[in-house]
Write a protein that holds these residues in place. Structure first.
Motif, PDB file in Angstrom:
ATOM      1  N   GLU A  70      -5.626  16.686  -4.944  1.00 55.31           N
ATOM      2  CA  GLU A  70      -4.716  16.687  -5.658  1.00 55.31           C
ATOM      3  C   GLU A  70      -5.228  17.610  -6.394  1.00 55.31           C
ATOM      4  OE1 GLU A  70      -5.409  13.576  -8.616  1.00 55.31           O
ATOM      5  OE2 GLU A  70      -3.558  13.883  -9.688  1.00 55.31           O
ATOM      6  N   TRP A  96       1.383   3.928  -2.793  1.00 55.83           N
ATOM      7  CA  TRP A  96       0.932   5.657  -2.914  1.00 55.83           C
ATOM      8  C   TRP A  96       2.553   5.976  -3.343  1.00 55.83           C
ATOM      9  CZ3 TRP A  96      -2.792   8.590  -2.315  1.00 55.83           C
ATOM     10  CH2 TRP A  96      -2.577  10.046  -1.661  1.00 55.83           C
ATOM     11  N   GLU A 120       1.853   6.272  -7.096  1.00 56.75           N
ATOM     12  CA  GLU A 120       0.742   7.316  -7.208  1.00 56.75           C
ATOM     13  C   GLU A 120       1.790   9.222  -7.323  1.00 56.75           C
ATOM     14  OE1 GLU A 120      -1.609   8.317  -8.975  1.00 56.75           O
ATOM     15  OE2 GLU A 120      -3.172  10.253  -7.409  1.00 56.75           O
ATOM     16  N   MET A 121       2.307   9.211  -5.628  1.00 53.87           N
ATOM     17  CA  MET A 121       3.070  10.462  -6.032  1.00 53.87           C
ATOM     18  C   MET A 121       3.882  11.005  -6.509  1.00 53.87           C
ATOM     19  SD  MET A 121       1.743  11.984  -3.241  1.00 53.87           S
ATOM     20  CE  MET A 121       1.454  13.268  -2.278  1.00 53.87           C
ATOM     21  N   GLU A 171       0.388  18.454  -0.145  1.00 50.97           N
ATOM     22  CA  GLU A 171       1.382  18.482   0.526  1.00 50.97           C
ATOM     23  C   GLU A 171       0.967  16.670   1.021  1.00 50.97           C
ATOM     24  OE1 GLU A 171       5.506  20.773   0.719  1.00 50.97           O
ATOM     25  OE2 GLU A 171       4.813  18.922   2.335  1.00 50.97           O
ATOM     26  N   GLN A 200      -1.544   6.840   5.923  1.00 50.92           N
ATOM     27  CA  GLN A 200      -1.660   7.636   6.544  1.00 50.92           C
ATOM     28  C   GLN A 200      -2.839   8.486   7.129  1.00 50.92           C
ATOM     29  OE1 GLN A 200       0.133  10.734   4.266  1.00 50.92           O
ATOM     30  NE2 GLN A 200       1.514   9.721   3.779  1.00 50.92           N
ATOM     31  N   LEU A 216       0.958  -1.478   0.187  1.00 43.65           N
ATOM     32  CA  LEU A 216      -0.146  -0.283  -0.044  1.00 43.65           C
ATOM     33  C   LEU A 216       1.251   1.234   0.248  1.00 43.65           C
ATOM     34  CD1 LEU A 216      -2.414   1.995   1.471  1.00 43.65           C
ATOM     35  CD2 LEU A 216      -2.054   0.416   3.697  1.00 43.65           C
ATOM     36  N   HIS A 246      12.009  11.561  -0.611  1.00 45.08           N
ATOM     37  CA  HIS A 246      10.907  12.002   0.121  1.00 45.08           C
ATOM     38  C   HIS A 246      11.222  13.362   1.660  1.00 45.08           C
ATOM     39  CE1 HIS A 246       6.507  14.387   0.642  1.00 45.08           C
ATOM     40  NE2 HIS A 246       6.975  14.819  -0.506  1.00 45.08           N
ATOM     41  N   ARG A 247      10.755  14.753   1.433  1.00 50.34           N
ATOM     42  CA  ARG A 247      11.092  14.852   2.891  1.00 50.34           C
ATOM     43  C   ARG A 247      10.058  14.867   3.648  1.00 50.34           C
ATOM     44  NH1 ARG A 247      10.441  20.210  -0.071  1.00 50.34           N
ATOM     45  NH2 ARG A 247       8.104  20.453   0.207  1.00 50.34           N
ATOM     46  N   GLU A 248       8.288  15.216   3.471  1.00 48.05           N
ATOM     47  CA  GLU A 248       7.013  14.474   5.016  1.00 48.05           C
ATOM     48  C   GLU A 248       6.969  12.947   4.111  1.00 48.05           C
ATOM     49  OE1 GLU A 248       7.113  18.569   5.337  1.00 48.05           O
ATOM     50  OE2 GLU A 248       5.670  16.391   6.030  1.00 48.05           O
ATOM     51  N   ARG A 249       7.583  12.619   3.317  1.00 49.92           N
ATOM     52  CA  ARG A 249       7.270  10.301   3.507  1.00 49.92           C
ATOM     53  C   ARG A 249       8.427  10.361   4.089  1.00 49.92           C
ATOM     54  NH1 ARG A 249       4.994  12.097  -1.351  1.00 49.92           N
ATOM     55  NH2 ARG A 249       6.021  11.446  -2.062  1.00 49.92           N
ATOM     56  N   ARG A 304       3.335  10.404 -10.403  1.00 47.65           N
ATOM     57  CA  ARG A 304       2.210  10.460 -11.072  1.00 47.65           C
ATOM     58  C   ARG A 304       1.934  11.649 -10.320  1.00 47.65           C
ATOM     59  NH1 ARG A 304      -2.447  11.503 -12.489  1.00 47.65           N
ATOM     60  NH2 ARG A 304      -3.531  11.211 -10.094  1.00 47.65           N
ATOM     61  N   ARG A 305       1.377  11.596  -9.519  1.00 43.65           N
ATOM     62  CA  ARG A 305       0.999  13.338  -9.279  1.00 43.65           C
ATOM     63  C   ARG A 305       2.137  14.521  -9.786  1.00 43.65           C
ATOM     64  NH1 ARG A 305      -2.943  13.761  -4.224  1.00 43.65           N
ATOM     65  NH2 ARG A 305      -4.116  11.406  -4.898  1.00 43.65           N
ATOM     66  N   ARG A 326      -7.327   5.166   3.484  1.00 40.88           N
ATOM     67  CA  ARG A 326      -6.576   4.101   2.990  1.00 40.88           C
ATOM     68  C   ARG A 326      -5.330   4.193   1.465  1.00 40.88           C
ATOM     69  NH1 ARG A 326     -12.844   2.927   3.523  1.00 40.88           N
ATOM     70  NH2 ARG A 326     -11.844   1.197   5.318  1.00 40.88           N
ATOM     71  N   ALA A 327      -5.626   5.108   1.046  1.00 39.69           N
ATOM     72  CA  ALA A 327      -4.329   4.674   0.082  1.00 39.69           C
ATOM     73  C   ALA A 327      -2.858   5.201  -0.425  1.00 39.69           C
ATOM     74  CB  ALA A 327      -4.804   5.848  -1.423  1.00 39.69           C
ATOM     75  N   SER A 328      -3.078   5.826   1.337  1.00 34.05           N
ATOM     76  CA  SER A 328      -1.614   5.951   2.022  1.00 34.05           C
ATOM     77  C   SER A 328      -1.332   5.156   2.792  1.00 34.05           C
ATOM     78  CB  SER A 328      -1.095   7.390   1.959  1.00 34.05           C
ATOM     79  OG  SER A 328      -1.862   7.864   3.156  1.00 34.05           O
TER      80      SER A 328
END
Lengths: 286, 336, 90
Positions: free
Chosen positions: C88, B77, B80-81, C83, C31, B73, B163-166, B83-84, C27-29
């Motif tokens: 998005e 993610w 996905e990030m 962030e 977090q 999961l 990544h600084r947050e994740r 991709r964004r 759920r997707a992340s």
């Protein structure tokens, strides 16, 4: 590995392999009354090993290995081998436990209900739990409380109680007839001595309990009690849990339900007698 | 005891799940511990689904599956990030390795523990990709000018970004092997012939995925984690077959690596090979020895064999003179 | 055309009020976020369809009677939500 020890502590089975007899002998003596892992298969493997062949004999240094390891962990001396084994088992739980949400807390039980005590190191949760054990409470654990996401119950994980520095003398006086491990002087955390949970606590290790009170004790202040808001409890418990993130959605639902359904208090206490009195008063009022 | 107590125990259980019926509790303990050490515990869990086993073994395997599911999961993610951050650049972004397997729902992705996100982009677009990632919260892991210059000139990827947050890393490749290594895969073809995923990102086609896995296994590493890499290859071959693979491998200069990978996969996992593909070759035994160097306590064994492969892997990544200069410069910096 | 903001779909979120704050599991992340107003309200307002900043501000004023109905403040909250990945930009 030359010497092997295995034990079941509540729902978790461990095996410890060691290059030296000493730590295994200490573990066998202290965990003598505990059951063995179910089906003879341990959930976690720990290894105490010498990183060079001559280190088995010459100024032996105990390296900690196992299923889950921290890359730059410093070795311990052989006389602290028991501590190395206990730290290694903690590490397996902290990094590898996936079934139960781990709360970095001690827990004791009375009448099927659990008191969960959490806070920073030095706040006294291990000592308080040990003292309550000598006052008729059943010890569920001094380091981790296991929260079952499916049922919301707390499961017991009664390892050897780890007493540090001043707490050692306190418990030597309070736990007459208790079984103690060796005094380990000058460890990285000061003096440490282990106390085996009493017969009743060991015998009841497979009985869970419903959490009834979450306590945040702080030592060294005038006696005071205050309520703790659910948002503060939530934040403090996620910070205190090593596997909250790993448990994903189950962790979130387990914790939000715990926080919503369980009263929480913070107590300041100047000495242990005062703390016990505050605990008993709070328990009676709920 | 007739059962091998090295990685062959794990290989047999994966290749032939029913074979675990003969294990006693010590055998189960060794198998589970070994699987965990090789990052194959969740794969084993899926392979042994429905097979009778002791309760404690089932519990261990269920926990491995839960662990893997959460990792999956988090890895998706990151995809996905990415991709964004990169989706609007008009640059083909090709997912590599584990992230690709799970994004595409491949058999190779089932039970797969995925680490960092690896992507492949055209070399000409590196600057734009780098800028987009920095703008979306990624930052450099090691701001060291020597390492940085070395990386940019010779490696097949940008210096690592996190990544600084994740707190998760992304590796941006422009080809699949270091420019200093001897086989030089056709990076343009890898991208041109990649397959589009529903989310707009790409993955390599099946022949190229096998070539990449073989390249990574032999030309870019010392074989640690080799049992898992070979299991990836076994699943890819099983899923897609290998029509066209020989020619594709030749195009990338990876024919020898791919042939060896298939032989070893056949030896460990009984991967079905069509006629015309050799099932054994010189030095395969040595490779198998290295790959299965794990005992029932989860320890790496066979130190001399391991050292030989470690030295070889460095030698392959860099010509000797470059290696000497690289190590000398690093020594100077540490000493001075 | 103005930037649209799209929120994570309601099924991808588990929302649990915790006294004055709202705990949200994405759920997707994987977090967990602990949020104060107006962040949960912004997610709610964007639940049905993506909106641009002006439309979002109008909807928040109408549905929630928000005191903080200042476009600059809203922009700052939206940046934070982007962030975290809960929102998005399109």
């Amino acid at each position: 590995m030359r010497h092997v020890f295995s034990v079941a502590i509540g729902p978790v089975g461990f095996r410890v392999g060691s290059d030296w007899r000493g730590p295994v002998a200490a573990l066998e003596r202290l965990y003598a009354s505990y059951p063995k892992p179910q089906d003879g298969i341990a959930d976690f493997t720990v290894r105490l090993f010498a990183d060079r062949p001559w280190r088995r004999f010459f100024r032996p240094k105990v390296m900690i290995g196992g299923d889950f390891v921290l890359p730059e962990a410093a070795p311990l001396s052989l006389e602290h081998g028991l501590l190395a084994a206990e730290m290694a088992m903690n590490l397996q739980m902290a990094l590898g436990q996936r079934r139960y949400l781990l709360l970095h807390a001690s827990a004791v039980e009375r009448d099927g209900k659990a008191l969960v005590m959490t806070g920073l190191s030095g706040a006294g949760k291990s000592t308080l739990a040990a003292l309550l054990m000598t006052r008729g409470w059943r010890l569920m654990g001094d380091e981790f409380a296991l929260l079952d996401p499916e049922t919301g119950l707390i499961h017991a994980f009664p390892r050897l109680i780890s007493l540090k520095n001043e707490a050692i003398a306190v418990m030597e006086a309070a736990a007459t007839g208790g079984t103690f491990g060796p005094l380990l002087a000058e460890t990285p955390k000061g003096a440490i001595r282990h106390l085996v949970p009493d017969t009743r606590s060991v015998a009841a290790m497979f009985e869970p309990a419903r959490p009834a009170l979450i306590l945040f004790p702080t030592f060294g202040h005038e006696a005071a009690t205050r309520e703790v808001a659910p948002s503060e409890v939530f934040v403090r418990l996620t910070q205190a849990s090593t596997n909250y993130v790993a448990l994903a959605e189950r962790g979130f639902t387990a914790l939000t339900r715990l926080v919503a359904g369980t009263p929480a208090r913070a107590i300041d206490y100047p000495d242990t007698e005062s703390a016990i009195a505050q605990v008993e008063a709070l328990w009676a009022s709920l | 005891m007739g059962v091998a107590l090295d990685g062959h125990l794990l290989a047999r259980a994966l290749a032939d799940p029913a074979s675990v019926a003969t294990l006693d509790s010590a055998g189960w303990q060794a198998l589970l511990t070994m699987a965990r050490a090789e990052l194959l515990s969740a794969t084993l869990a899926h392979r042994l689904d429905g097979i009778a086993k002791p309760v404690a073994a089932q519990r261990f395997l269920d926990d491995a599956k839960a662990s893997c599911a959460q990792g999956r999961l988090v890895a998706l993610w990151e995809v996905e990030m990415a991709r964004r951050a990169l989706g609007d650049l008009g640059v083909p972004v090709v997912l590599l390795k584990g992230s690709a397997f799970i994004a595409a729902g491949l058999a190779a992705g089932q039970g797969r523990f995925v680490g960092d996100l690896d992507i492949l982009v055209p070399r000409a677009e590196l600057d734009r990709v780098e800028a987009a990632l920095l703008g979306a919260g990624w930052e450099w892991v090691k701001p060291d000018p020597y390492d940085d210059a070395y990386y940019r000139r010779w490696m097949h990827e940008l210096p690592p970004l996190i990544h600084r947050e994740r707190d998760r890393m992304i590796d941006v490749h422009h080809t699949i092997l270091p420019l200093t290594a001897r086989p030089t895969p056709d990076a343009d073809a890898l991208i041109a012939d990649s397959i589009a995923l529903p989310n707009g990102l790409h993955m390599l086609n099946s022949d190229d995925m096998i070539c990449h896995a073989a390249a990574h296994l032999f030309a870019d590493g010392d074989l640690s984690g080799g049992m898992r890499n070979l299991w990836d290859i076994h699943c890819l071959v099983d899923d897609f077959g290998i029509a066209g693979l020989a020619e594709r491998a030749r195009r990338h200069g990876l024919a020898s690596a791919v042939r060896r990978a298939l032989r070893l996969s056949h030896a460990l996992y009984d991967t079905q090979l069509p006629d015309g593909w050799a099932r054994s070759g010189s030095d395969d035994d040595l490779y198998l020895r290295r790959l299965t160097a794990r005992d029932g306590w989860g320890r790496q064994t066979r130190p001399i064999t391991r050292l030989a492969f470690y030295v070889r892997s460095h030698w392959l990544r860099m010509p000797p003179l470059m290696l000497a200069r690289h190590l000398w410069t690093k020594w100077r910096k540490q000493a001075g | 055309m103005a930037t649209l903001y799209r929120a994570a779909s309601p099924d991808s979120l588990i929302v649990a009020p915790v006294d004055l704050l709202t705990a949200i599991y994405h759920r997707a992340s994987g977090q967990t976020h602990l949020m104060a107003s107006p962040a949960p309200e912004i997610l709610d307002a964007l639940a049905e369809a993506p909106l641009d900043a002006a439309a979002l501000l109008a909807k928040l004023r109408a549905d929630y009677d928000l005191v903080d109905a200042d476009p600059a403040v809203l922009a700052a909250r939206l940046d934070e939500l982007v962030e975290t990945g809960l929102v998005e930009r399109r």
